[in-house]
Design an enzyme around this catalytic site. Structure first.
Site, mmCIF file in Angstrom:
data_model
loop_
_atom_site.group_PDB
_atom_site.id
_atom_site.type_symbol
_atom_site.label_atom_id
_atom_site.label_comp_id
_atom_site.label_asym_id
_atom_site.label_seq_id
_atom_site.Cartn_x
_atom_site.Cartn_y
_atom_site.Cartn_z
ATOM 1 N N TYR A 339 73.375 39.938 38.879
ATOM 2 C CA TYR A 339 72.849 38.589 39.048
ATOM 3 C C TYR A 339 73.377 37.707 37.908
ATOM 4 C CZ TYR A 339 69.371 40.561 42.256
ATOM 5 O OH TYR A 339 68.738 41.186 43.302
ATOM 6 N N HIS A 347 70.729 34.772 44.324
ATOM 7 C CA HIS A 347 70.981 36.091 44.885
ATOM 8 C C HIS A 347 72.055 36.784 44.056
ATOM 9 C CE1 HIS A 347 68.519 35.804 48.498
ATOM 10 N NE2 HIS A 347 68.951 34.566 48.655
ATOM 11 N N LYS A 378 77.968 39.510 49.418
ATOM 12 C CA LYS A 378 78.226 39.929 48.048
ATOM 13 C C LYS A 378 79.633 40.530 47.977
ATOM 14 C CE LYS A 378 73.344 41.134 47.460
ATOM 15 N NZ LYS A 378 72.956 39.772 47.605
#
Length: 431
Positions: A339, A347, A378
């Site tokens: 993070y 997120h 991601k």
């Protein structure tokens, strides 16, 4: 009533993505038409979509009204204040203040600067006590003191509340001081259902109005529905009081902050902000490693477990030292999530998969993790760790050095290299 024209500009997106964006935008409005223009610049394709909506009521176009935005800004300021420190360590600027500015042509400012430096050197304010991390079972490390739990979570997002999703809020929820995220979500869904029911009634009256002239009662009902919809969108969330849970102080003490072994070792060894203890004694660095790797097994098995733990720890230490907030990534099939600041702010941006430098991994397993990580937007990073041999670890472990120096020698035997994995998409890389 009003007419709105919305514009969307997307880069390297196919028409299906644009259609989904349009459908999402017109789900609560009256769709008229849309035009899409594609412009190709070098290898990039830009899609400009103009969407026309008619008879859009003011309450539908202003869900994020001014009061809502102000509330969001206040919440963000509070979060910035609560989580202002990335790690649970004291900064000199917090305890001793900043050094004064110097005017190069003013001798008094230089004297004041040297006086402040001398004061900082010869006077040392008392340090905050170390967090007391209890080792209750092999591999189980807990913070039970309320102040230590707050300090570990607010400054670096360490651990997880055993009776909460992440932040240890069970005690505050039981005492009625805070509402759980589940209660907030349920209340928001209730308000959304109420709004949709009111909107459906309003739209039925609108349809009748285009066919015939409405009576006075029907027009009055339309105005009342419009007012009610605006109130539902702007009113604050309300909750029912939990009279049974309020005042249950015994229940409030049930939760503790559970730390991963790498987090406990990082706090105790790297930051020296915590101490791991049992009912009898406080662990030094070597004793803590022995507790984590479980020295009760044979020497060979112990060395293997020690190698495995240090492999995970060096990667955790590496990314913490780069300023990332590192959390467990087990729910996405990887070791860690990175993070930028922490879970309340953004997120996670990256998922970390730890591999030994000479490890062979099935492509099916790699693709499965990559698809999961890509599905939640991601980026997957392979962290390759060059590990020492069993003989090198045994030699350092059996040396007569101080515990802390022995751990530092062990960590220096590891090397990390990174590789970013991205899925190749033919539709986005066409010439």
């Amino acid at each position: 009533m009003s007419t709105q024209i919305l514009h969307f500009i997307e880069k390297n997106k196919d028409q299906d993505y644009v259609d989904q964006l349009i459908n999402k935008s017109i789900s609560d409005s009256r769709y008229v038409s849309h035009d899409t223009t594609s412009i190709k610049i070098n290898s990039d394709t830009w899609n400009l979509t103009s969407l026309r909506l008619e008879n859009v009521t003011t309450f539908e176009g202003s869900k994020k009204n001014e009061s809502y935005l102000e509330q969001m800004k206040r919440n963000r300021k509070e979060l910035n204040q609560i989580h202002r420190n990335p790690l649970p360590v004291e900064l000199s600027v917090d305890t001793r203040g900043e050094l004064p500015l110097v005017n190069v042509t003013n001798g008094i400012s230089w004297l004041w600067l040297w006086f402040r430096i001398a004061t900082l050197y010869f006077t040392s304010p008392p340090r905050a006590p170390k967090m007391r991390i209890s080792s209750e079972d092999p591999g189980l490390f807990a913070l039970r003191n309320e102040g230590d739990m707050r300090r570990a979570w607010n400054n670096g997002f360490f651990g997880k509340g055993t009776l909460s999703r992440l932040e240890p809020t069970f005690g505050a929820r039981v005492l009625g001081q805070l509402k759980s995220s589940e209660a907030v979500t349920s209340e928001r869904r209730r308000k959304r259902r109420e709004f949709k029911e009111l909107r459906a009634q309003f739209q039925r009256l609108e349809a009748e109005q285009r066919k015939r002239e409405l009576s006075t009662e029907e027009l009055q009902k339309m105005e009342e529905l419009k007012v009610k919809m605006e109130e539902v969108n702007t009113e604050a969330l309300t909750f029912k009081d939990n009279e049974e849970a309020a005042g249950s102080e015994d229940l409030a003490d049930l939760e503790f902050l559970q730390l991963d072994p790498v987090e406990a070792f990082f706090l105790a060894f790297a930051l020296e902000a915590g101490e791991v203890l049992t009912e009898k004694s406080v662990f030094n660095d070597i004793e803590l490693l022995q507790s984590i790797a479980d020295l009760d097994h044979s020497q060979a098995l112990f060395i293997h477990r020690l190698l495995s733990f240090l492999q995970r720890y060096v990667v955790y230490h590496h990314y913490r030292s780069l300023g990332w907030c590192v959390r467990s990534g087990i729910k996405f099939g990887c070791e860690y999530l990175l993070y930028k600041r922490g879970p309340p702010f953004h997120h996670a941006e990256f998922g970390i998969l730890i591999l030994a430098a000479d490890e062979t991994r099935l492509w099916e397993d790699t693709m499965a993790v990559a698809r999961v990580i890509g599905g939640v937007k991601k980026t997957l990073i392979f962290a390759y760790v060059e590990m020492p041999t069993l003989e090198q670890v045994s030699e350092v472990w059996e040396s007569k050095k101080a515990p802390r120096q022995k751990v530092m020698d062990l960590l220096q035997l590891y090397k990390i290299s990174e590789m970013v994995y991205r899925r190749w998409s033919p539709s986005r890389t066409r010439e």
